[in-house]
Design an enzyme around this catalytic site. Structure first.
Site, short mmCIF file in Angstrom:
data_model
loop_
_atom_site.label_atom_id
_atom_site.label_comp_id
_atom_site.label_asym_id
_atom_site.label_seq_id
_atom_site.Cartn_x
_atom_site.Cartn_y
_atom_site.Cartn_z
N ASP A 11 28.04 32.27 35.43
CA ASP A 11 28.94 31.63 34.32
C ASP A 11 28.80 32.74 33.25
O ASP A 11 28.02 33.58 33.19
CB ASP A 11 28.37 30.32 33.78
CG ASP A 11 29.38 29.77 32.94
OD1 ASP A 11 30.62 29.92 33.20
OD2 ASP A 11 28.99 29.33 31.89
N ASP A 13 30.42 32.16 29.43
CA ASP A 13 30.32 31.93 28.16
C ASP A 13 28.97 30.95 28.08
O ASP A 13 28.75 30.13 28.70
CB ASP A 13 31.45 30.61 27.55
CG ASP A 13 32.60 31.55 27.40
OD1 ASP A 13 32.58 32.58 26.82
OD2 ASP A 13 33.73 31.14 27.78
#
Length: 355
Positions: A11, A13
């Site tokens: 991922d 953020d």
């Protein structure tokens, strides 16, 4: 860790960067993992940016990344739509450039009006500048019975200024405007289409999902039947982790992406439900988690850090929650959990009760 998996599905953020800045230790850890032969794929529910834009951002931060290593929910939903409508069909696009590029990649024609006879309507995060009129057009098309898709259903999105409405909030606007009955076919994490898109694009055989969110990254790994690493540099706090539902429990826990580079200690569970990890042991007594030091392991030796304590606490609580109802099983943050976490140096969850 990197020797056990061929590809890290990361991922972005809260894991690699926050806002425009790299998360501490992320750049260095990813460079070491790559040098040791672990491939990286950057997997994001944010459909607003193109893979090329994301790769450029990562490169500016010092992370070596090519557009081919970026997988977005826009790509995942575009594949879903292409499988459901004729080739070259018009698709009403209520989203940003990343979504339009992904549709074109699948041979579909993005349009902006419900009056252009779209074969489908798709919503994706378009940033704070997205015109309200695009939601109006999406609602008109949905009301006319046009098949409805969404890149993802995340209600919020992190920004440098704080939490902002995400694509899920925009989807709710269209749902309410169309009578509140229909719901879109969604593609993003934690749903299977996103995992399928990632595996198809990376060819990963032994992937490890790395994320900071329990309800997207970790649940997505659980649904895909692969291992996961939760890094505590994003939105998940220790209290939410300890009381997580089965589908939200990571295989591994680490402070940050340096967790990719080191072996993770095993957690032993005895017949009476006591969990031990390093210098810590934990058990649940009468519904109250208890955490204590193992006296045989003196301070300063390997395994005495607070992360081992968190691993032991999680294992003990999860073992009881799987078989018994009560405050632990239903996810309530009891005062004993809060006290144990504070002893380890973890701040309590915002608004957590100590009564």
């Amino acid at each position: 860790m990197y020797r056990a998996y061929d590809t890290a599905l990361l991922d972005l953020d809260g894991v690699v960067y926050t806002g425009g800045e790299a998360v501490p230790h992320a750049v260095e850890a990813l460079a070491v993992a790559r040098a040791e032969g672990m491939a990286s794929a950057y997997v994001t529910n944010n459909a607003s940016r193109t893979p090329a834009t994301v790769a450029e951002h990562l490169t500016r931060l010092g992370v070596a990344a090519d557009p081919e290593e970026v997988v977005t929910s826009a790509q995942a939903v575009a594949r879903l739509i292409a499988e459901a409508v004729p080739a070259g069909a018009r698709v009403l696009c209520a989203g940003g450039e990343g979504l339009r590029v992904a549709l074109r990649e699948r041979g579909l024609l993005p349009v902006e009006s419900a009056d252009e006879d779209p074969a489908a309507v798709v919503q994706g995060y378009g940033g704070p500048e997205m015109p309200w009129g695009r939601l109006v057009e999406a609602a008109l098309a949905v009301n006319r019975g046009v098949p409805w898709f969404a890149s993802n259903l995340d209600a919020t999105i992190p920004t440098p200024r704080g939490v902002a409405p995400g694509n899920g909030a925009a989807v709710e606007v269209v749902r309410i405007a169309s009578g509140g009955i229909r719901r879109p076919t969604a593609a993003g994490k934690p749903l299977p289409p996103m995992h399928r898109e990632t595996i198809l694009r990376t060819g990963a055989r032994r992937p490890l999902v790395v994320g900071d969110r329990l309800d997207t990254d970790i649940e997505g790994a659980w649904r895909g039947g692969v291992d996961s690493l939760l890094v505590m540099t994003g939105v998940t706090d220790a209290a939410r982790l300890v009381t997580a539902a089965p589908e939200h429990r990571p295989t591994y826990i680490a402070a940050d992406l340096r967790g990719l580079l080191v072996p993770h200690p095993a957690v032993g569970i005895t017949s009476d439900g006591t969990a031990e990890c390093g210098a810590w042991r934990s058990r649940v007594r009468e519904g109250r988690p208890v955490l204590e030091r193992v006296p045989e392991v003196p301070d300063g030796e390997a395994g005495t850090d607070r992360w081992d304590g968190l691993r032991a606490l999680c294992a003990a609580v999860w073992a009881v929650a799987d078989v018994a109802p009560g405050p632990v099983a239903d996810g309530a943050v009891t005062s004993s959990v809060t006290e144990a976490l504070e002893r380890l140096g973890f701040a309590p969850a915002p608004g957590a009760s100590r009564s």
